[in-house]
Design a protein around this motif. Structure first.
Motif, PDB file in Angstrom:
ATOM      1  N   ALA A   1       0.835  -1.204   0.000  1.00  0.00           N
ATOM      2  CA  ALA A   1       0.000   0.000   0.000  1.00  0.00           C
ATOM      3  C   ALA A   1       0.872   1.257   0.000  1.00  0.00           C
ATOM      4  CB  ALA A   1      -0.921  -0.002   1.215  1.00  0.00           C
ATOM      5  N   THR A   2       1.986   1.206   0.728  1.00  0.00           N
ATOM      6  CA  THR A   2       2.898   2.344   0.759  1.00  0.00           C
ATOM      7  C   THR A   2       3.544   2.544  -0.611  1.00  0.00           C
ATOM      8  OG1 THR A   2       3.346   1.919   3.093  1.00  0.00           O
ATOM      9  CG2 THR A   2       4.920   3.316   1.916  1.00  0.00           C
ATOM     10  N   GLN A   3       3.960   1.433  -1.223  1.00  0.00           N
ATOM     11  CA  GLN A   3       4.533   1.528  -2.564  1.00  0.00           C
ATOM     12  C   GLN A   3       3.531   2.134  -3.538  1.00  0.00           C
ATOM     13  OE1 GLN A   3       7.584   0.845  -3.402  1.00  0.00           O
ATOM     14  NE2 GLN A   3       8.414  -0.860  -2.224  1.00  0.00           N
ATOM     15  N   LEU A   4       2.278   1.683  -3.488  1.00  0.00           N
ATOM     16  CA  LEU A   4       1.251   2.202  -4.402  1.00  0.00           C
ATOM     17  C   LEU A   4       0.981   3.683  -4.159  1.00  0.00           C
ATOM     18  CD1 LEU A   4      -1.316  -0.747  -4.498  1.00  0.00           C
ATOM     19  CD2 LEU A   4      -0.064   0.188  -6.436  1.00  0.00           C
ATOM     20  N   TYR A   5       0.980   4.079  -2.889  1.00  0.00           N
ATOM     21  CA  TYR A   5       0.721   5.489  -2.571  1.00  0.00           C
ATOM     22  C   TYR A   5       1.788   6.374  -3.204  1.00  0.00           C
ATOM     23  CZ  TYR A   5       0.163   9.818   0.064  1.00  0.00           C
ATOM     24  OH  TYR A   5      -0.015  11.134   0.396  1.00  0.00           O
ATOM     25  N   TRP A   6       3.063   5.984  -3.031  1.00  0.00           N
ATOM     26  CA  TRP A   6       4.134   6.835  -3.544  1.00  0.00           C
ATOM     27  C   TRP A   6       4.295   6.677  -5.059  1.00  0.00           C
ATOM     28  CZ3 TRP A   6       5.052  10.793  -0.874  1.00  0.00           C
ATOM     29  CH2 TRP A   6       4.978  10.756   0.519  1.00  0.00           C
ATOM     30  N   PHE A   7       3.893   5.536  -5.596  1.00  0.00           N
ATOM     31  CA  PHE A   7       3.834   5.413  -7.051  1.00  0.00           C
ATOM     32  C   PHE A   7       2.851   6.430  -7.619  1.00  0.00           C
ATOM     33  CE2 PHE A   7       1.068   3.852 -10.447  1.00  0.00           C
ATOM     34  CZ  PHE A   7       1.970   3.802 -11.508  1.00  0.00           C
ATOM     35  N   GLU A   8       1.659   6.501  -7.043  1.00  0.00           N
ATOM     36  CA  GLU A   8       0.639   7.417  -7.547  1.00  0.00           C
ATOM     37  C   GLU A   8       1.070   8.868  -7.357  1.00  0.00           C
ATOM     38  OE1 GLU A   8      -2.843   8.811  -9.292  1.00  0.00           O
ATOM     39  OE2 GLU A   8      -1.769   6.912  -9.383  1.00  0.00           O
ATOM     40  N   ALA A   9       1.721   9.156  -6.237  1.00  0.00           N
ATOM     41  CA  ALA A   9       2.212  10.524  -6.004  1.00  0.00           C
ATOM     42  C   ALA A   9       3.244  10.907  -7.069  1.00  0.00           C
ATOM     43  CB  ALA A   9       2.811  10.633  -4.604  1.00  0.00           C
ATOM     44  N   ALA A  10       4.143   9.984  -7.378  1.00  0.00           N
ATOM     45  CA  ALA A  10       5.158  10.262  -8.398  1.00  0.00           C
ATOM     46  C   ALA A  10       4.522  10.397  -9.774  1.00  0.00           C
ATOM     47  CB  ALA A  10       6.200   9.141  -8.399  1.00  0.00           C
ATOM     48  N   ARG A  11       3.547   9.550 -10.066  1.00  0.00           N
ATOM     49  CA  ARG A  11       2.874   9.615 -11.373  1.00  0.00           C
ATOM     50  C   ARG A  11       2.196  10.960 -11.562  1.00  0.00           C
ATOM     51  NH1 ARG A  11      -1.815   9.368 -13.829  1.00  0.00           N
ATOM     52  NH2 ARG A  11      -2.943   9.352 -11.839  1.00  0.00           N
ATOM     53  N   GLN A  12       1.473  11.404 -10.556  1.00  0.00           N
ATOM     54  CA  GLN A  12       0.767  12.676 -10.663  1.00  0.00           C
ATOM     55  C   GLN A  12       1.737  13.843 -10.797  1.00  0.00           C
ATOM     56  OE1 GLN A  12      -2.295  13.357  -7.768  1.00  0.00           O
ATOM     57  NE2 GLN A  12      -3.223  11.348  -8.033  1.00  0.00           N
ATOM     58  N   ALA A  13       2.922  13.707 -10.222  1.00  0.00           N
ATOM     59  CA  ALA A  13       3.917  14.778 -10.311  1.00  0.00           C
ATOM     60  C   ALA A  13       4.742  14.687 -11.593  1.00  0.00           C
ATOM     61  CB  ALA A  13       4.842  14.730  -9.095  1.00  0.00           C
ATOM     62  N   GLY A  14       4.525  13.636 -12.390  1.00  0.00           N
ATOM     63  CA  GLY A  14       5.324  13.441 -13.588  1.00  0.00           C
ATOM     64  C   GLY A  14       6.748  13.017 -13.290  1.00  0.00           C
TER      65      GLY A  14
END
Length: 363
Positions: free
Chosen positions: A110-123
Motif C-alpha cells: 500500500a505504501t509503494q502504491l501510494y508513492w507510485f501514484e504521487a510520483a505519477r501525478q507529479a510526472g
C-alpha cells in the motif's frame, strides 16, 4: 525431580508461545482465527481485522490504529492506517503515515502504491518506475500489474520503466507471456514498452518476446508486433509477406508457420531438408500449419509445390476455419480484416510433402 518439572514447564511454555505465535501468523491467512489470538500475540490478527474493516468500509481507521499499536514498527500495519485515513479523506495525515512506513524499508505494498501514484501525478517517472518495479518484484502476479504498466503510456514514462526492464527483473517474464484475459489495449501498451529504443541496446532475443508477438498478431496488431520484433529479434524480422515459404523453420518465430499438433498429426523435416512432411492418421480434416499474413483482400491463386493432393489452403479472419468440399482448390478469396490468418489443412488418413508456397493476386 524438581529440575525435570521445571524443565518440562519451560518446554511447555515455549511450545505454548510458539503455538500462539503461529496462530497469530496463521490468522493472516485465515481471518476466522483472529478472534482466538490473545492480545499479546495479536499483531497479525489486528492487521486481519484492519483489512476486513477496510473492505467493509466500517471502523477502518480505529482497526488500523489497533494494528499499529500492536506493532508500531510494522510497515504493513502503517500502510493499512494510511489507506484507512485516505478513505476517510484525511490526506495530510495519510501522507505522514505513509512517509513513516517508507522509512521502515518499503516493505508494504500500500505504501509503494501510494508513492507510485504521487510520483505519477507529479510526472516524476523515474520514481514512479522505481515504485512499480518494487511492487512487481515483490509480487509478479500482482493484480495491480496491468494498471501499473498502463500508467506508463507516454514517451518519458516508457523510457523510465524501460531502464528498469533492461536489468531483467523477474516480473518481465509475466508481461512477455500474457494470459488470455489481457485486453488488446494492454497488449499494445506492453509492446510499446518493450519496443522502446532504449531496450534496443539490451535486446531480449527471439524466445522471450515471441508469445507477446503471437498474441498481437492474433489480434490484428501486426505492425505493433513487427515493431517489437525488430528491436529484440532483428535477424528474424518480417517484411509482411508469407514467412518461411520453403517450410524450413522450426515454428519458433511468431511470424513463421505455427504448428498445430494433435494426436493423429505428425510433422517431420523432409529428406535433405527440402520442405516439411505432414501426415494425418485421423478420420477428420486437421489444421496443420498457420501464420498471420498481410495479404490485401481479393482473389488469389495458390501455388503449392510438393505432394499436395491432400492439402487445403485457407485465409480467414482470426482463427483458420475448416475448409468446405473444395479442398485443394487453387483459387481462394482473402477477406478484408485486420487479422488475416493463412491455414494449411490435411485431409483424413493422408500424407503430403510441402516444398514451397506462393500466392499471386488474380487480376
Amino acid at each position: 525431580m524438581k529440575a525435570r518439572i521445571a524443565a518440562s514447564a519451560a518446554i511447555l511454555a515455549f511450545v505454548a508461545l510458539a503455538l500462539l505465535s503461529g496462530l497469530d501468523r496463521m490468522s493472516a491467512l485465515s481471518p476466522s482465527l483472529a478472534r482466538l489470538v490473545p492480545p499479546a500475540f495479536a499483531a497479525e490478527a489486528a492487521k486481519v481485522r484492519a483489512r476486513s474493516a477496510l473492505l467493509e468500509g466500517q471502523g477502518a481507521v480505529a482497526a488500523a490504529r489497533d494494528a499499529v499499536a500492536a506493532n508500531p514498527y510494522d510497515a504493513r500495519a502503517l500502510g493499512l492506517l494510511g489507506a484507512a485515513l485516505l478513505r476517510e479523506g484525511q490526506g495530510e495525515q495519510a501522507e505522514a503515515v505513509f512517509r513513516l512506513s517508507a522509512q521502515l524499508g518499503w516493505r508494504d505494498g500500500a505504501t509503494q502504491l501510494y508513492w507510485f501514484e504521487a510520483a505519477r501525478q507529479a510526472g516524476a517517472w523515474e520514481n514512479a518506475a522505481l515504485r512499480a518495479d518494487a511492487i512487481l518484484r515483490d509480487d509478479p502476479q500482482s493484480p495491480q500489474g496491468e494498471a501499473l504498466l498502463a500508467a506508463f503510456d507516454e514517451e518519458a514514462a516508457r523510457k523510465a520503466l524501460a531502464r528498469r526492464v533492461a536489468v531483467r527483473p523477474g516480473w518481465t517474464a509475466r508481461f512477455l507471456n500474457p494470459g488470455p484475459d489481457v485486453p488488446v489495449d494492454a497488449l499494445r501498451a506492453r509492446a510499446a514498452l518493450f519496443a522502446t529504443s532504449f531496450l534496443a541496446n539490451t535486446p531480449f532475443g527471439c524466445d522471450e518476446p515471441a508469445q507477446l508477438a503471437r498474441r498481437l498478431l492474433a489480434n490484428g496488431e501486426r505492425q505493433v508486433a513487427e515493431d517489437l520484433w525488430r528491436v529484440h529479434c532483428p535477424e528474424q524480422a518480417s517484411d509482411g509477406s508469407i514467412a518461411d515459404p520453403q517450410f524450413a523453420g522450426d515454428g519458433r518465430s511468431p511470424f513463421g508457420w505455427q504448428r498445430h499438433p494433435a494426436g493423429d498429426l505428425a510433422f517431420r523435416t523432409a529428406d535433405k531438408g527440402e520442405g516439411l512432411v505432414l501426415a494425418n492418421d485421423g478420420a477428420v480434416t486437421r489444421l496443420a500449419l498457420s501464420q498471420a499474413v498481410t495479404l490485401a483482400p481479393g482473389r488469389y491463386r495458390v501455388a503449392l509445390n510438393g505432394d499436395t493432393a491432400a492439402v487445403a489452403v485457407t485465409v480467414d479472419c482470426g482463427a483458420p476455419k475448416r475448409p468446405g468440399s473444395d479442398i485443394g482448390a487453387a483459387l481462394i478469396d482473402v477477406p478484408a480484416c485486420d487479422n488475416r490468418m493463412l491455414g494449411i489443412w490435411m485431409r483424413p488418413r493422408s500424407a503430403a510433402r510441402l516444398e514451397q508456397i506462393g500466392m499471386e493476386a488474380v487480376r
